[in-house]
Design an enzyme around this catalytic site. Structure first.
Site, PDB file in Angstrom:
ATOM      1  CB  ILE A  83     -12.663  -4.836 -11.728  1.00 40.29           C
ATOM      2  CG1 ILE A  83     -11.598  -4.149 -10.855  1.00 40.29           C
ATOM      3  CG2 ILE A  83     -14.052  -4.283 -11.448  1.00 40.29           C
ATOM      4  CD1 ILE A  83     -11.842  -4.209  -9.368  1.00 40.29           C
ATOM      5  CG  MET A 134      -2.040  -8.201  -6.105  1.00 38.35           C
ATOM      6  SD  MET A 134      -1.113  -7.355  -7.413  1.00 38.35           S
ATOM      7  CE  MET A 134      -0.253  -8.752  -8.107  1.00 38.35           C
ATOM      8  NE  ARG A 135      -8.668 -11.265  -4.883  1.00 37.60           N
ATOM      9  CZ  ARG A 135      -8.537 -12.559  -5.063  1.00 37.60           C
ATOM     10  NH1 ARG A 135      -9.203 -13.177  -6.003  1.00 37.60           N
ATOM     11  NH2 ARG A 135      -7.759 -13.267  -4.284  1.00 37.60           N
ATOM     12  CG  ASN A 187      -4.548  -0.915 -12.277  1.00 37.04           C
ATOM     13  OD1 ASN A 187      -4.262  -0.999 -11.077  1.00 37.04           O
ATOM     14  ND2 ASN A 187      -3.976  -1.681 -13.186  1.00 37.04           N
ATOM     15  CG  HIS A 232       0.683  -2.356 -15.169  1.00 38.98           C
ATOM     16  ND1 HIS A 232       0.379  -3.552 -14.533  1.00 38.98           N
ATOM     17  CD2 HIS A 232       1.634  -2.654 -16.081  1.00 38.98           C
ATOM     18  CE1 HIS A 232       1.109  -4.516 -15.062  1.00 38.98           C
ATOM     19  NE2 HIS A 232       1.883  -4.003 -15.995  1.00 38.98           N
ATOM     20  CE  LYS A 272     -13.424 -11.790 -10.770  1.00 39.23           C
ATOM     21  NZ  LYS A 272     -12.187 -11.115 -10.343  1.00 39.23           N
ATOM     22  N   GLY A 279       0.788  -1.230   0.000  1.00 36.12           N
ATOM     23  CA  GLY A 279       0.000   0.000   0.000  1.00 36.12           C
ATOM     24  C   GLY A 279       0.817   1.276   0.000  1.00 36.12           C
ATOM     25  CB  SER A 280       4.225   2.233  -1.088  1.00 36.10           C
ATOM     26  OG  SER A 280       4.284   1.890  -2.445  1.00 36.10           O
ATOM     27  CG  ASN A 281       1.319   3.419  -5.733  1.00 30.37           C
ATOM     28  OD1 ASN A 281       1.612   4.428  -6.365  1.00 30.37           O
ATOM     29  ND2 ASN A 281       1.960   2.272  -5.877  1.00 30.37           N
TER      30      ASN A 281
END
Ligand code: GRF
Length: 200
Positions: A93, A90-91, A107, A109, A65, A12-14
């Site tokens: 949507i 990491m999933r 997102n 990347h 899901k 969670g650094s972002n």
């Protein structure tokens, strides 16, 4: 002030960079919720420290899901989230959230998409012998890192580059670029729950 929800699975650094930008006033938004699919992830501690509400779940507790995304959707509606910000989530949507938040999910990347989508983009770039990589922020669609690109920034890959050193370079860019791009996006007024008004 727009309400945003951040999705994270790990460090969670972002997420922290976004928290800091909100606290400093650089990002004019309220972080209404952290969604986390990994109980125990450090991102949860960051949320707690900043007093941000969390919804933590384990996908293994759900059959489909759709089942956990319905729950997420309920939480998002309750807090009035207008923009969904994926920061190391990491999933993929699924349709439940995509339909409701079409054009309002972003997102980040760690590569210059369309190069090196998916997992371990930094390792992929090094293994391919690429001379440059970078950061992409894009809208999310049903694919893996395939949605419309909003902004990209590149970094050079040096001869003695290691995974650690490249990751450091990339994350330095991410932590600056994500909050500032979110602020621009929200200020442009295109993020609205009025489906007809959405453009991208
Ligand atoms: C970032 O490099 C981001 O680009 C990718 O996942 C990583 C998350 O890092 N999607 P962190 O959890 O924000 O530190």
């Amino acid at each position: 002030m727009k309400n945003i929800a951040v999705f994270a699975s790990g460090n969670g650094s972002n997420f922290k960079a976004i928290i800091d930008a909100v606290q400093s006033g650089e990002l004019e938004a309220t972080i209404a919720l952290l969604i986390c699919d990994k109980p125990g992830a450090y991102a949860i501690e960051r949320a707690n420290a900043a007093g941000i509400p969390t919804f933590i779940f384990n996908p293994r507790d759900y059959q489909l899901k759709e089942d956990y995304e319905k729950k997420i959707l309920h939480k998002l509606t309750k807090v009035g989230a207008e923009l969904l910000v994926l920061a190391g989530y990491m999933r993929l949507i699924g349709p439940t959230l995509l339909t409701e938040f079409q054009g309002r999910i972003v997102n980040i990347h760690p590569s210059l998409l369309p190069s090196f989508p998916g997992k371990d983009a930094i390792g992929q770039a090094l293994a391919a012998g690429a001379k440059e990589s970078g950061v992409t922020i894009h809208f999310v669609d049903e694919g893996m890192d395939t949605g419309p690109i909003i902004v990209q920034e590149s970094v050079s890959i040096d001869e003695n580059e290691t995974k650690k050193s490249l990751q450091r370079k990339i994350q330095t860019i991410e932590h600056r670029l994500y909050p500032s791009m979110l602020n621009t996006l929200l200020a442009r007024g295109e993020i609205t729950s009025d489906k007809k008004a959405r453009t991208y």
